[in-house]
Design a protein around this motif. Structure first.
Motif: not given
Length: 419
Positions: A199, A229, A311-312, A232
């Protein structure tokens, strides 16, 4: 009597509440179970959606226990919300609008109580209060490190108000771990330069924080910011960490599972692509000296609500920068790795053993390890890590590399050749 609806985004998935015996129970709704494209709350639930889940004694069920904060943030939130220690259901309800991932908790709007006497003997649901709506801090973030969820608008940092959700996380330097902000930022930028999904991260002066926050925590120097993350805009993206996947409480994040267990589960859930990415991240954690990669520092993300991916990368810190007071013969990882926790025992054969134990191809895993080390050596310069990392931390890393079999030959030589 009061129960709480558990939502994923706008979908009500079940009810949570405390019954007369003191136990906290959770059950899925029939409507959720029958949805044709049902969003996944947690992998631990998928084998039995009909079960009534409960915590140990009066604790939250493990999945929900991992949604409330630990450590200093927990203490601050309890104080801010005027709650007493020990009632995590009340704390979860108070923070229920801004939790990790897409989970929300609200007072139940259902006409049917799922947690009645059929769920448990003497199972009447008892009243649980909800804290003051005007409290300054109304969010939850996992982990023991002091951190806050903030909004960023035109580069200005703001505390979320009621019914708002933060989209950035801010972390502070530490008296115990000096240089933590610069260390984490440098480590994350090294990961980004090496090709990992990371991120957006920033280092900002502490003076740019909201005044309401500064008046409560009084930090100094710079702060570390990382974009969430699981947000949004106004959209929440569901996530769960591996402690939730395992059905373990946060206090057990260092226990019961090994890295080969993590690898095997990720292979089963996310496929070969996710499995090989997990191996690459393990290589990075060895190279960066991140000894704190426990179960809550690995998470799954559900972009479509149903199919999980890793996930990132997040929470990457070169922990070896703060050595123990006495030079140690070993530096231990958070979890056991193919029979050892000692990073000074990690070499290519350790990864090959992990591949065998987790159902992978040892030859392919060895190839991934070699390629990843080459990439990390090159990205050390590309990511300007020598400029970003505190000099004493760089020195600690070089000293550490010389003691790890996986790093002290080709990897260390490549890094030294660059400089």
């Amino acid at each position: 009597m009061q129960t709480f609806d558990v939502l994923l985004g706008e979908v009500v998935v079940g009810q949570l509440g405390r019954v007369q015996s003191g136990k906290v129970l959770f059950r899925f709704t029939e409507e959720y179970r029958q949805l044709p494209y049902r969003p996944v709350l947690g992998q631990h639930f998928e084998d039995n959606l009909l079960k009534t889940y409960s915590g140990v004694r009066e604790e939250l069920p493990a999945f929900f226990a991992n949604l409330v904060p630990e450590g200093a943030l927990r203490e601050l939130l309890l104080y801010s919300l005027e709650l007493t220690e020990g009632d995590d259901l009340q704390l979860l309800a108070a923070l229920g609008h801004d939790l990790p991932g897409a989970v929300r908790i609200r007072p139940s709007q259902a006409t049917t109580n799922l947690l009645d006497a059929t769920a448990e003997p003497n199972g009447a649901v008892i009243e649980t209060g909800v804290a003051d709506e005007e409290a300054v801090f109304r969010f939850s973030l996992a982990g023991v490190q002091m951190k806050f969820s903030l909004l960023k608008s035109n580069e200005k940092l703001l505390l979320p108000t009621h019914n708002q959700q933060g989209d950035w996380i801010v972390k502070f330097d530490s008296d115990i771990y000096p240089g933590l902000v610069a260390n984490e930022f440098a480590t994350m930028e090294w990961a980004r330069a090496a090709g990992f999904e990371v991120p957006e991260c920033q280092v900002r002066p502490v003076s740019e924080l909201p005044a309401e926050l500064l008046s409560r925590v009084a930090p100094t120097g710079n702060v570390y910011l990382i974009k969430r993350y699981d947000r949004q805009g106004t959209i929440r993206i569901h996530q769960e960490d591996l402690a939730q996947v395992a059905g373990l409480r946060p206090s057990l994040k260092y226990e019961q599972w090994k890295y080969e267990t993590c690898a095997r589960v990720i292979r089963a859930i996310c496929g070969v692509e996710g499995y090989e990415e997990f191996i690459r991240r393990l290589v990075f954690m060895v190279a960066s000296g991140n000894t704190d990669a426990h179960l809550k520092n690995w998470s799954l993300l559900y972009p479509d609500g149903k199919r999980p991916v890793l996930t990132p990368l997040y929470d990457q810190v070169a922990v070896v920068a703060w050595p123990p007071p006495v030079a140690s013969m070993k530096i231990e990882w958070a979890l056991k790795f193919a029979g050892t926790k000692n990073l000074f025992h990690i070499d290519e054969t350790t990864f090959e053993r992990l591949a065998v134990l987790s159902g992978g191809d040892p030859t392919q895993i060895k190839r991934i390890v070699i390629e990843m080390l080459e990439r990390l050596a090159e990205s050390w310069k590309v990511g300007r890590i020598m400029e970003l990392m505190p000099p004493k931390h760089v020195e600690a890393l070089f000293n550490y590399w010389q003691r790890v079999p996986l790093l002290r030959t080709d990897f260390l030589q490549r890094v030294q050749m660059i400089y």
